[in-house]
Design a protein around this motif. Structure first.
Motif, PDB file in Angstrom:
ATOM      1  N   THR A  57      68.363  81.693  44.118  1.00  0.00           N
ATOM      2  CA  THR A  57      67.628  81.096  43.012  1.00  0.00           C
ATOM      3  C   THR A  57      67.431  82.154  41.926  1.00  0.00           C
ATOM      4  O   THR A  57      67.469  83.352  42.190  1.00  0.00           O
TER       5      THR A  57
ATOM      6  N   ASP B 109      71.887  78.807  41.556  1.00  0.00           N
ATOM      7  CA  ASP B 109      71.269  77.783  40.723  1.00  0.00           C
ATOM      8  C   ASP B 109      71.455  78.111  39.249  1.00  0.00           C
ATOM      9  O   ASP B 109      71.697  79.258  38.870  1.00  0.00           O
TER      10      ASP B 109
ATOM     11  N   ARG C  28      69.038  74.037  38.889  1.00  0.00           N
ATOM     12  CA  ARG C  28      67.811  74.750  39.200  1.00  0.00           C
ATOM     13  C   ARG C  28      66.654  73.753  39.266  1.00  0.00           C
ATOM     14  O   ARG C  28      66.640  72.754  38.554  1.00  0.00           O
TER      15      ARG C  28
ATOM     16  N   PHE D 209      66.923  71.742  44.268  1.00  0.00           N
ATOM     17  CA  PHE D 209      67.809  72.822  44.716  1.00  0.00           C
ATOM     18  C   PHE D 209      68.125  72.727  46.207  1.00  0.00           C
ATOM     19  O   PHE D 209      69.290  72.786  46.609  1.00  0.00           O
TER      20      PHE D 209
ATOM     21  N   ASP E  41      65.436  84.481  46.989  1.00  0.00           N
ATOM     22  CA  ASP E  41      64.614  83.686  46.076  1.00  0.00           C
ATOM     23  C   ASP E  41      64.166  84.525  44.882  1.00  0.00           C
ATOM     24  O   ASP E  41      62.990  84.854  44.725  1.00  0.00           O
TER      25      ASP E  41
ATOM     26  N   GLN F 161      60.458  80.669  44.000  1.00  0.00           N
ATOM     27  CA  GLN F 161      60.157  79.246  44.134  1.00  0.00           C
ATOM     28  C   GLN F 161      59.642  78.883  45.522  1.00  0.00           C
ATOM     29  O   GLN F 161      59.160  77.780  45.740  1.00  0.00           O
TER      30      GLN F 161
ATOM     31  N   VAL G  34      61.901  75.628  47.874  1.00  0.00           N
ATOM     32  CA  VAL G  34      63.335  75.826  48.125  1.00  0.00           C
ATOM     33  C   VAL G  34      63.633  76.245  49.562  1.00  0.00           C
ATOM     34  O   VAL G  34      64.792  76.369  49.939  1.00  0.00           O
TER      35      VAL G  34
END
Length: 291
Positions: free
Chosen positions: A132, A156, A176, A180, A197, A201, A205
């Motif tokens: 991410t 993403d 995104r 996701f 990450d 998030q 996620v």
């Protein structure tokens, strides 16, 4: 500030460029542990410049060498927002050949963070890493280094960032945001082997990770102990003297594997503006301040 000098096992770097990172805004805002430091509190973890003093027992380095270094704010070592940085051997290396000092200043801290993630993940070629925040600089580096390691990368991207993220070479790009995890599961039904990450998030996620997989958090989240997932808090401070990894990053830039990215170069006197604009979000690459 009194003028610092290189002592045993260290050099002094005449700093010419230093990158502005999200951790710097946290230091400035009092969100980091300052119990081991005393005022003035100096932020900054990335610097590039020219060695102008060499400690009496230091070999292999000389005055005039252009180097990039990682610094440690809120410790006795001190942060990178200085004109003269005393750096112990191991915390710096030469800048990549053909790279400017501002570009080089974006490499150490984020690059070491990316390498720490990949080292701990211990994924074999072909295994899947989801990322991410792939449009941000840390995400850039994770994607590029993971692809160089032969991993299958799912990144993403918001619509405005899709071209940038695709240029990094991931195998798959997914939207995104809240969808996701579902998008990752459409590609790998059992879930990704690991997730970096970089966008912080977290619980929104985590479902992208398979049972027993690994979740890397860059802000100290300990996770929810779900489905046997290993939750790893990435702490780049432990990489302060990781010279071999700095050399790995230097070679990665020289070979074109890793692409430093500067959003804008500003004079050091505009540090306040750089912090405000970074906190406002949406920047791609790093602000770099120069003396």
């Amino acid at each position: 500030m009194p003028e610092p000098h290189a002592g045993a096992g260290s050099v002094r770097i005449r700093v010419q460029a230093f990158a502005v990172n999200p951790t710097d805004t946290g230091v400035r805002a009092g969100q980091r542990d300052s119990s081991q430091a005393s005022p003035p509190y100096v932020p900054g973890m990335d610097a590039a410049g020219v060695i102008d003093e060499v400690g009496p027992d230091v070999t292999g380095w000389q005055v005039g060498d252009e180097v990039m270094a990682m610094a440690l704010p809120l410790t006795a070592h001190g942060g990178a927002y200085v004109q003269e940085l005393v750096a112990p051997v191991g915390s710096f290396t030469r800048i990549p050949r053909g790279t400017s000092l501002p570009l080089a200043s974006t490499v150490p801290m984020n690059g070491l963070t990316a390498l720490q993630i990949l080292s701990h993940a211990s994924l074999a070629p072909g295994q899947t890493l989801a990322v991410t925040g792939a449009a941000g600089l840390l995400g850039n580096y994770v994607v590029q280094l993971a692809k160089a390691a032969g991993l299958t990368v799912i990144a993403d991207a918001a619509p405005a960032d899709e071209a940038l993220v695709r240029s990094l070479g991931p195998d798959h790009v997914v939207p995104r945001g809240d969808g996701f995890a579902a998008a990752v599961r459409e590609l790998v039904p059992d879930g990704a082997d690991a997730l970096a990450d970089a966008a912080v998030q977290r619980s929104s996620v985590v479902d992208a990770v398979r049972d027993g997989g690994v979740f890397f958090d860059v802000r100290g989240w300990q996770g929810d102990e779900a489905r046997g997932i290993e939750f790893v808090q990435v702490m780049v401070f432990s990489e302060y003297r990781s010279f071999d990894k700095l050399e790995q990053l230097r070679h990665a830039v020289e070979s074109g594997t890793l692409t430093p990215r500067v959003a804008e170069v500003l004079p050091a006197a505009r540090a306040e503006e750089a912090h405000e604009r970074l906190e406002a979000g949406g920047m791609r690459g790093r602000f770099v301040l120069t003396w």
